[in-house]
Design a protein around this motif. Sequence first.
Motif, PDB file in Angstrom:
ATOM      1  N   VAL A 155       0.836  -1.200   0.000  1.00  0.00           N
ATOM      2  CA  VAL A 155       0.000   0.000   0.000  1.00  0.00           C
ATOM      3  C   VAL A 155       0.873   1.254   0.000  1.00  0.00           C
ATOM      4  O   VAL A 155       0.524   2.272  -0.619  1.00  0.00           O
ATOM      5  CB  VAL A 155      -1.013  -0.045   1.172  1.00  0.00           C
ATOM      6  CG1 VAL A 155      -0.333   0.143   2.509  1.00  0.00           C
ATOM      7  CG2 VAL A 155      -2.097   0.976   0.982  1.00  0.00           C
ATOM      8  N   GLU A 156       2.040   1.173   0.644  1.00  0.00           N
ATOM      9  CA  GLU A 156       2.939   2.344   0.673  1.00  0.00           C
ATOM     10  C   GLU A 156       3.350   2.714  -0.749  1.00  0.00           C
ATOM     11  O   GLU A 156       3.365   3.896  -1.115  1.00  0.00           O
ATOM     12  CB  GLU A 156       4.198   2.062   1.503  1.00  0.00           C
ATOM     13  CG  GLU A 156       3.959   1.926   2.989  1.00  0.00           C
ATOM     14  CD  GLU A 156       3.759   0.467   3.415  1.00  0.00           C
ATOM     15  OE1 GLU A 156       3.310  -0.347   2.571  1.00  0.00           O
ATOM     16  OE2 GLU A 156       4.031   0.158   4.581  1.00  0.00           O
ATOM     17  N   VAL A 215       0.294   4.255  -2.657  1.00  0.00           N
ATOM     18  CA  VAL A 215      -0.063   5.619  -2.221  1.00  0.00           C
ATOM     19  C   VAL A 215       1.013   6.618  -2.651  1.00  0.00           C
ATOM     20  O   VAL A 215       0.702   7.718  -3.121  1.00  0.00           O
ATOM     21  CB  VAL A 215      -0.308   5.646  -0.691  1.00  0.00           C
ATOM     22  CG1 VAL A 215      -0.451   7.076  -0.182  1.00  0.00           C
ATOM     23  CG2 VAL A 215      -1.566   4.849  -0.360  1.00  0.00           C
ATOM     24  N   ARG A 225       0.184   9.775  -5.012  1.00  0.00           N
ATOM     25  CA  ARG A 225       0.471  11.168  -4.601  1.00  0.00           C
ATOM     26  C   ARG A 225       1.389  11.846  -5.599  1.00  0.00           C
ATOM     27  O   ARG A 225       1.175  12.991  -5.983  1.00  0.00           O
ATOM     28  CB  ARG A 225       1.164  11.182  -3.236  1.00  0.00           C
ATOM     29  CG  ARG A 225       0.234  10.974  -2.122  1.00  0.00           C
ATOM     30  CD  ARG A 225       0.464  11.984  -0.981  1.00  0.00           C
ATOM     31  NE  ARG A 225      -0.496  11.653   0.049  1.00  0.00           N
ATOM     32  CZ  ARG A 225      -0.278  10.695   0.957  1.00  0.00           C
ATOM     33  NH1 ARG A 225       0.872  10.058   1.003  1.00  0.00           N
ATOM     34  NH2 ARG A 225      -1.214  10.410   1.832  1.00  0.00           N
ATOM     35  N   VAL A 281      -5.472  11.065  -1.715  1.00  0.00           N
ATOM     36  CA  VAL A 281      -5.781   9.647  -1.529  1.00  0.00           C
ATOM     37  C   VAL A 281      -6.745   9.486  -0.350  1.00  0.00           C
ATOM     38  O   VAL A 281      -6.434   9.887   0.781  1.00  0.00           O
ATOM     39  CB  VAL A 281      -4.489   8.838  -1.293  1.00  0.00           C
ATOM     40  CG1 VAL A 281      -4.806   7.351  -1.255  1.00  0.00           C
ATOM     41  CG2 VAL A 281      -3.467   9.120  -2.398  1.00  0.00           C
ATOM     42  N   LEU A 284      -9.397   4.406  -1.966  1.00  0.00           N
ATOM     43  CA  LEU A 284      -8.950   3.050  -1.590  1.00  0.00           C
ATOM     44  C   LEU A 284     -10.092   2.264  -0.958  1.00  0.00           C
ATOM     45  O   LEU A 284     -10.805   2.799  -0.092  1.00  0.00           O
ATOM     46  CB  LEU A 284      -7.825   3.147  -0.552  1.00  0.00           C
ATOM     47  CG  LEU A 284      -6.383   3.003  -1.053  1.00  0.00           C
ATOM     48  CD1 LEU A 284      -6.047   4.128  -2.006  1.00  0.00           C
ATOM     49  CD2 LEU A 284      -5.421   2.975   0.111  1.00  0.00           C
ATOM     50  N   ALA A 292      -2.865   1.113   5.463  1.00  0.00           N
ATOM     51  CA  ALA A 292      -3.556   1.868   4.413  1.00  0.00           C
ATOM     52  C   ALA A 292      -4.273   3.075   5.009  1.00  0.00           C
ATOM     53  O   ALA A 292      -4.193   4.185   4.482  1.00  0.00           O
ATOM     54  CB  ALA A 292      -4.545   0.967   3.683  1.00  0.00           C
ATOM     55  N   ALA A 341      -1.914   5.777   5.779  1.00  0.00           N
ATOM     56  CA  ALA A 341      -1.248   6.382   4.613  1.00  0.00           C
ATOM     57  C   ALA A 341      -2.153   7.381   3.877  1.00  0.00           C
ATOM     58  O   ALA A 341      -1.663   8.222   3.133  1.00  0.00           O
ATOM     59  CB  ALA A 341      -0.819   5.281   3.641  1.00  0.00           C
ATOM     60  N   CYS A 342      -3.466   7.276   4.075  1.00  0.00           N
ATOM     61  CA  CYS A 342      -4.396   8.114   3.293  1.00  0.00           C
ATOM     62  C   CYS A 342      -4.518   9.517   3.873  1.00  0.00           C
ATOM     63  O   CYS A 342      -4.234   9.755   5.049  1.00  0.00           O
ATOM     64  CB  CYS A 342      -5.766   7.446   3.252  1.00  0.00           C
ATOM     65  SG  CYS A 342      -5.768   5.978   2.212  1.00  0.00           S
TER      66      CYS A 342
END
Length: 231
Positions: A106-107, A110, A114, A120, A143, A155, A158-159
């Motif tokens: 997921v990193e 994302v 970006r 995101v 997501l 996740a 990270a958003c």
Amino acid sequence: MTTVADAIDGYIQRHGPQAVQRVLAPMLTDERIARIDRVLAARIGSVTVAVENTYDPHNAAATLRTCEALGLQDLHVIEPHGPFSAAKGVVRGAAQWLDLHRWPSVEAAVAALRAGGFRVLATRPDAARSIDDVDVATPLAVLFGNEHDGLSPTALAACDDAIAVPMFGMTESFNLSVTVALVTSRLAARRRAVLGADGDLDDARRAMLRARWFSFGVRGAEQILERGLGT
Ligand SMILES: C[S@@+](CC[C@H](N)C(=O)[O-])C[C@H]1O[C@@H](n2cnc3c(N)ncnc32)[C@H](O)[C@@H]1O
């Protein structure tokens, strides 16, 4: 393994999309070309979907089909535990019209989104912000999580924000592919209103896709291109 689609993309890269279109156009009816052009004009790249670690092939297939039918061009698949597999009967050829981007984490997904200018957003049933309050002035990537556990903590962290589709019943969450349909139809419609147009792909991407799409349904497209353009 090189597929026919890879080979066609190779011709597009080496000879340019216009040359590929010129060679393949005589194999297509005017109606087919007009349909391709209509769909391409409505293709939207500034709303995109990413799914994390889905396991049900029917959900994966319904997600692909919904994104394609709503005119999205890109679908991101985060598959840390194995490949996203979509049930064949349900996809009905939808996958070939989309660009599928596969990510091992997921990193990575994302960070790439970006870098591509996307805000995101995570989806979760208990998010405080409703989908109808999302600012659609800039490109959006949304997501969606796994059928059982939802999005992973990684996740969610990270958003940039989390959004919910409001629910009014006793059920605690929607089915994954149903949520994809509800969210993308609403956000894409609002984004199209902001754009003042159905589609937003730039000319270069549209030309590349037009060449690729011309090859679908042309039997022996690779050989026809080889005869028309060389290797
Ligand atoms: C079946 S749900 C997972 C339920 C999980 N227990 C949870 O709390 O996220 C699968 C995915 O659908 C999306 N989803 C389902 N209902 C939603 C809602 N009301 N609002 C936003 N997203 C929702 C989310 O992406 C979720 O990860």
